[in-house]
Design a protein around this motif. Structure first.
Motif, PDB file in Angstrom:
ATOM      1  N   ILE A 161       5.042  -9.601 -23.578  1.00  0.00           N
ATOM      2  CA  ILE A 161       5.484 -10.926 -22.808  1.00  0.00           C
ATOM      3  C   ILE A 161       4.112 -11.271 -21.905  1.00  0.00           C
ATOM      4  O   ILE A 161       3.566 -10.703 -21.288  1.00  0.00           O
ATOM      5  N   ASP A 162       4.180 -12.795 -22.036  1.00  0.00           N
ATOM      6  CA  ASP A 162       2.982 -13.198 -21.179  1.00  0.00           C
ATOM      7  C   ASP A 162       3.448 -13.591 -19.852  1.00  0.00           C
ATOM      8  O   ASP A 162       4.518 -13.530 -19.537  1.00  0.00           O
ATOM      9  N   ARG A 163       2.275 -14.094 -19.134  1.00  0.00           N
ATOM     10  CA  ARG A 163       2.838 -14.065 -17.471  1.00  0.00           C
ATOM     11  C   ARG A 163       3.591 -15.142 -17.428  1.00  0.00           C
ATOM     12  O   ARG A 163       4.475 -15.190 -16.319  1.00  0.00           O
ATOM     13  N   ALA A 164       3.540 -16.456 -18.048  1.00  0.00           N
ATOM     14  CA  ALA A 164       4.395 -17.455 -17.752  1.00  0.00           C
ATOM     15  C   ALA A 164       5.893 -17.037 -18.144  1.00  0.00           C
ATOM     16  O   ALA A 164       6.841 -17.397 -17.314  1.00  0.00           O
ATOM     17  N   GLU A 165       6.208 -16.393 -19.200  1.00  0.00           N
ATOM     18  CA  GLU A 165       7.508 -15.991 -19.681  1.00  0.00           C
ATOM     19  C   GLU A 165       7.714 -14.880 -18.622  1.00  0.00           C
ATOM     20  O   GLU A 165       9.154 -14.984 -18.258  1.00  0.00           O
ATOM     21  N   PHE A 166       6.961 -13.963 -18.184  1.00  0.00           N
ATOM     22  CA  PHE A 166       7.485 -13.076 -17.323  1.00  0.00           C
ATOM     23  C   PHE A 166       8.064 -13.703 -16.070  1.00  0.00           C
ATOM     24  O   PHE A 166       8.997 -13.395 -15.373  1.00  0.00           O
ATOM     25  N   ASN A 167       7.259 -14.786 -15.612  1.00  0.00           N
ATOM     26  CA  ASN A 167       7.409 -15.512 -14.286  1.00  0.00           C
ATOM     27  C   ASN A 167       8.830 -16.376 -14.486  1.00  0.00           C
ATOM     28  O   ASN A 167       9.735 -16.144 -13.662  1.00  0.00           O
ATOM     29  N   GLU A 168       9.317 -16.676 -15.653  1.00  0.00           N
ATOM     30  CA  GLU A 168      10.457 -17.404 -15.873  1.00  0.00           C
ATOM     31  C   GLU A 168      11.447 -16.436 -15.807  1.00  0.00           C
ATOM     32  O   GLU A 168      12.517 -16.378 -15.068  1.00  0.00           O
ATOM     33  N   LEU A 202       3.510 -18.337 -10.387  1.00  0.00           N
ATOM     34  CA  LEU A 202       2.800 -18.470 -11.831  1.00  0.00           C
ATOM     35  C   LEU A 202       1.253 -18.663 -11.436  1.00  0.00           C
ATOM     36  O   LEU A 202       0.494 -18.008 -12.389  1.00  0.00           O
ATOM     37  N   ASP A 203       0.728 -19.677 -10.721  1.00  0.00           N
ATOM     38  CA  ASP A 203      -0.738 -19.703 -10.415  1.00  0.00           C
ATOM     39  C   ASP A 203      -1.263 -18.623  -9.977  1.00  0.00           C
ATOM     40  O   ASP A 203      -2.484 -18.156 -10.399  1.00  0.00           O
ATOM     41  N   ARG A 204      -0.633 -17.618  -9.161  1.00  0.00           N
ATOM     42  CA  ARG A 204      -1.318 -16.336  -8.947  1.00  0.00           C
ATOM     43  C   ARG A 204      -1.406 -15.386  -9.950  1.00  0.00           C
ATOM     44  O   ARG A 204      -2.051 -14.798 -10.073  1.00  0.00           O
ATOM     45  N   PHE A 205      -0.015 -15.353 -10.713  1.00  0.00           N
ATOM     46  CA  PHE A 205      -0.117 -14.627 -11.878  1.00  0.00           C
ATOM     47  C   PHE A 205      -1.286 -14.773 -12.631  1.00  0.00           C
ATOM     48  O   PHE A 205      -2.039 -13.938 -13.055  1.00  0.00           O
ATOM     49  N   ARG A 206      -1.517 -16.041 -12.839  1.00  0.00           N
ATOM     50  CA  ARG A 206      -2.693 -16.549 -13.990  1.00  0.00           C
ATOM     51  C   ARG A 206      -3.956 -16.103 -13.365  1.00  0.00           C
ATOM     52  O   ARG A 206      -4.850 -15.762 -14.169  1.00  0.00           O
ATOM     53  N   ASP A 207      -4.044 -16.080 -12.041  1.00  0.00           N
ATOM     54  CA  ASP A 207      -5.505 -15.589 -11.515  1.00  0.00           C
ATOM     55  C   ASP A 207      -5.929 -13.995 -11.354  1.00  0.00           C
ATOM     56  O   ASP A 207      -6.727 -13.661 -10.935  1.00  0.00           O
ATOM     57  N   THR A 209      -6.641 -10.344 -12.046  1.00  0.00           N
ATOM     58  CA  THR A 209      -7.404  -9.617 -13.128  1.00  0.00           C
ATOM     59  C   THR A 209      -6.718  -8.069 -13.249  1.00  0.00           C
ATOM     60  O   THR A 209      -6.989  -7.443 -13.986  1.00  0.00           O
ATOM     61  N   SER A 210      -5.569  -8.005 -12.441  1.00  0.00           N
ATOM     62  CA  SER A 210      -4.955  -6.581 -12.156  1.00  0.00           C
ATOM     63  C   SER A 210      -3.398  -6.680 -12.923  1.00  0.00           C
ATOM     64  O   SER A 210      -2.704  -5.891 -12.495  1.00  0.00           O
ATOM     65  N   TRP A 211      -3.307  -7.761 -13.543  1.00  0.00           N
ATOM     66  CA  TRP A 211      -1.871  -8.096 -14.339  1.00  0.00           C
ATOM     67  C   TRP A 211      -1.231  -6.997 -14.962  1.00  0.00           C
ATOM     68  O   TRP A 211      -0.369  -6.598 -14.689  1.00  0.00           O
ATOM     69  N   ASP A 212      -2.133  -6.141 -15.693  1.00  0.00           N
ATOM     70  CA  ASP A 212      -1.672  -4.784 -16.438  1.00  0.00           C
ATOM     71  C   ASP A 212      -1.037  -3.706 -15.209  1.00  0.00           C
ATOM     72  O   ASP A 212      -0.328  -2.954 -15.835  1.00  0.00           O
ATOM     73  N   ASP A 213      -1.673  -3.796 -14.186  1.00  0.00           N
ATOM     74  CA  ASP A 213      -1.092  -2.701 -12.988  1.00  0.00           C
ATOM     75  C   ASP A 213       0.027  -3.671 -12.003  1.00  0.00           C
ATOM     76  O   ASP A 213       1.035  -2.769 -11.877  1.00  0.00           O
ATOM     77  N   ALA A 248       4.995  -7.663  -3.472  1.00  0.00           N
ATOM     78  CA  ALA A 248       4.822  -8.304  -4.539  1.00  0.00           C
ATOM     79  C   ALA A 248       3.559  -9.495  -4.196  1.00  0.00           C
ATOM     80  O   ALA A 248       2.750  -9.590  -4.723  1.00  0.00           O
ATOM     81  N   TRP A 249       4.139 -10.089  -2.716  1.00  0.00           N
ATOM     82  CA  TRP A 249       3.203 -11.079  -2.396  1.00  0.00           C
ATOM     83  C   TRP A 249       1.851 -10.615  -1.893  1.00  0.00           C
ATOM     84  O   TRP A 249       0.981 -11.359  -2.044  1.00  0.00           O
ATOM     85  N   ARG A 250       1.774  -9.354  -1.297  1.00  0.00           N
ATOM     86  CA  ARG A 250       0.385  -8.931  -0.903  1.00  0.00           C
ATOM     87  C   ARG A 250      -0.225  -8.644  -2.024  1.00  0.00           C
ATOM     88  O   ARG A 250      -1.632  -8.931  -2.145  1.00  0.00           O
ATOM     89  N   ALA A 251       0.204  -8.473  -3.348  1.00  0.00           N
ATOM     90  CA  ALA A 251      -0.595  -8.116  -4.693  1.00  0.00           C
ATOM     91  C   ALA A 251      -0.817  -9.287  -5.100  1.00  0.00           C
ATOM     92  O   ALA A 251      -2.020  -9.281  -5.876  1.00  0.00           O
ATOM     93  N   ILE A 252      -0.255 -10.378  -5.141  1.00  0.00           N
ATOM     94  CA  ILE A 252      -0.760 -11.646  -5.807  1.00  0.00           C
ATOM     95  C   ILE A 252      -1.392 -12.638  -4.761  1.00  0.00           C
ATOM     96  O   ILE A 252      -2.126 -13.773  -5.371  1.00  0.00           O
ATOM     97  N   ALA A 253      -1.119 -12.535  -3.495  1.00  0.00           N
ATOM     98  CA  ALA A 253      -1.605 -13.745  -2.646  1.00  0.00           C
ATOM     99  C   ALA A 253      -3.171 -13.577  -2.087  1.00  0.00           C
ATOM    100  O   ALA A 253      -3.538 -12.247  -1.826  1.00  0.00           O
ATOM    101  N   PRO A 254      -3.786 -14.525  -2.071  1.00  0.00           N
ATOM    102  CA  PRO A 254      -5.121 -14.546  -1.535  1.00  0.00           C
ATOM    103  C   PRO A 254      -4.980 -14.144   0.018  1.00  0.00           C
ATOM    104  O   PRO A 254      -4.061 -14.421   0.720  1.00  0.00           O
ATOM    105  N   ASP A 255      -6.214 -13.893   0.689  1.00  0.00           N
ATOM    106  CA  ASP A 255      -6.189 -13.290   1.878  1.00  0.00           C
ATOM    107  C   ASP A 255      -5.323 -14.489   2.750  1.00  0.00           C
ATOM    108  O   ASP A 255      -4.760 -14.097   3.854  1.00  0.00           O
ATOM    109  N   GLY A 256      -5.975 -15.669   2.601  1.00  0.00           N
ATOM    110  CA  GLY A 256      -5.502 -16.676   3.606  1.00  0.00           C
ATOM    111  C   GLY A 256      -4.062 -16.926   3.461  1.00  0.00           C
ATOM    112  O   GLY A 256      -3.411 -17.494   4.533  1.00  0.00           O
ATOM    113  N   ASP A 257      -3.386 -16.460   2.510  1.00  0.00           N
ATOM    114  CA  ASP A 257      -1.837 -16.640   2.546  1.00  0.00           C
ATOM    115  C   ASP A 257      -0.970 -15.386   2.736  1.00  0.00           C
ATOM    116  O   ASP A 257       0.025 -15.379   2.391  1.00  0.00           O
ATOM    117  N   GLN A 258      -1.742 -14.308   3.345  1.00  0.00           N
ATOM    118  CA  GLN A 258      -0.924 -12.928   3.641  1.00  0.00           C
ATOM    119  C   GLN A 258      -0.003 -13.197   4.732  1.00  0.00           C
ATOM    120  O   GLN A 258      -0.121 -14.048   5.521  1.00  0.00           O
TER     121      GLN A 258
END
Length: 260
Positions: A161-168, A202-207, A209-213, A248-258
């Protein structure tokens, strides 16, 4: 009673000097119409299924042009407050409708995109709403609700399953959980918040590098929430939902959006 009888005195004064052009201190003409509709709904004079007066009648009563009435109706349609159709008699006219969740979602998406609501603030509100939805779902979810949630979990676990479909499917899981709550207001607000986060997430999913984790952890969180709802454990469902959203937000958000 005339329509103008229910308008505030200050607005009537502003209307007196012009039909379509706002005075420096008063509303524009179409806003006069919007204010009238707001007042009628909030004071219980207009209900779902009621029709607005004919365009000509409303324009004359509020002392605005018919073009101003049409502009107001277009605005109300975009907000999901009215439905307008062409036709004579019962087949036509402008009818008050209930505000659908898609209208809330659209407005929230626009505000989030324009950064009127910082994403951490949206997440905090989402936590509160989804805790409530999860708690209610544990008490009220039907067999059909549980089957829907189970199907979405299975979809998220599909190999490849790709990231976009997972997000849906992720979005649909949270919306379905809200729908299982049995509280329409909680459902619509929760769905609107989660839908507004669809593209930012979805934008953060795409960025990542640790998606498989990250993806397996998200699936595991969803499984635990589902299990708590199935066994009717409202406290666990609420706690697990909050923990999931925050982690989930900690895992995908940049430092400025924590979150703070």
């Amino acid at each position: 009673m005339r329509f103008t009888d229910v308008l505030p005195a200050g607005m009537l004064h502003a209307m007196a000097s012009t039909r379509d052009v706002a005075s420096p201190r008063g509303p524009r003409a179409f806003e006069v119409v919007l204010a009238w509709v707001d007042t009628q709904i909030l004071e219980g004079r207009l209900h779902v299924g009621d029709r607005l007066p004919a365009e000509r009648e409303l324009a004359a009563s509020l002392e605005v042009s018919r073009a101003a009435v049409r502009e107001a109706v277009r605005t109300l349609q975009a907000q999901g407050v009215v439905h307008s159709s062409v036709g004579a008699g019962a087949a036509g006219g402008t009818v008050i409708t209930s505000v659908p969740s898609r209208a809330l979602s659209r407005l929230l998406r626009l505000h989030v995109a324009l950064a009127n609501f910082p994403l951490p603030d949206v997440i905090e509100v989402r936590v509160s709403l989804e805790r409530l939805s999860a708690r209610l779902a544990a008490a009220h979810a039907s067999a059909e609700d549980l089957a829907t949630l189970r199907g979405l979990l299975d979809d998220m676990a599909a190999p490849g399953i790709d990231r976009a479909e997972f997000n849906e499917r992720d979005t649909e899981f949270h919306v379905a959980l809200a729908a299982a709550a049995g509280n329409r207001l909680a459902t619509d607000l929760t769905a609107a918040i989660r839908e507004s986060m669809r593209l930012p997430i979805l934008d953060r999913f795409r960025d990542l590098t640790s998606w498989d984790d990250v993806a397996p952890r998200l699936r595991h969180d969803h499984e635990e929430i589902h299990a708590a709802v199935v066994r009717g454990d409202a406290d666990a469902a609420a706690r697990l939902t909050e923990a999931h959203i925050r982690s989930a937000w900690r895992a995908i958000a940049p430092d400025g959006d924590q979150l703070s």
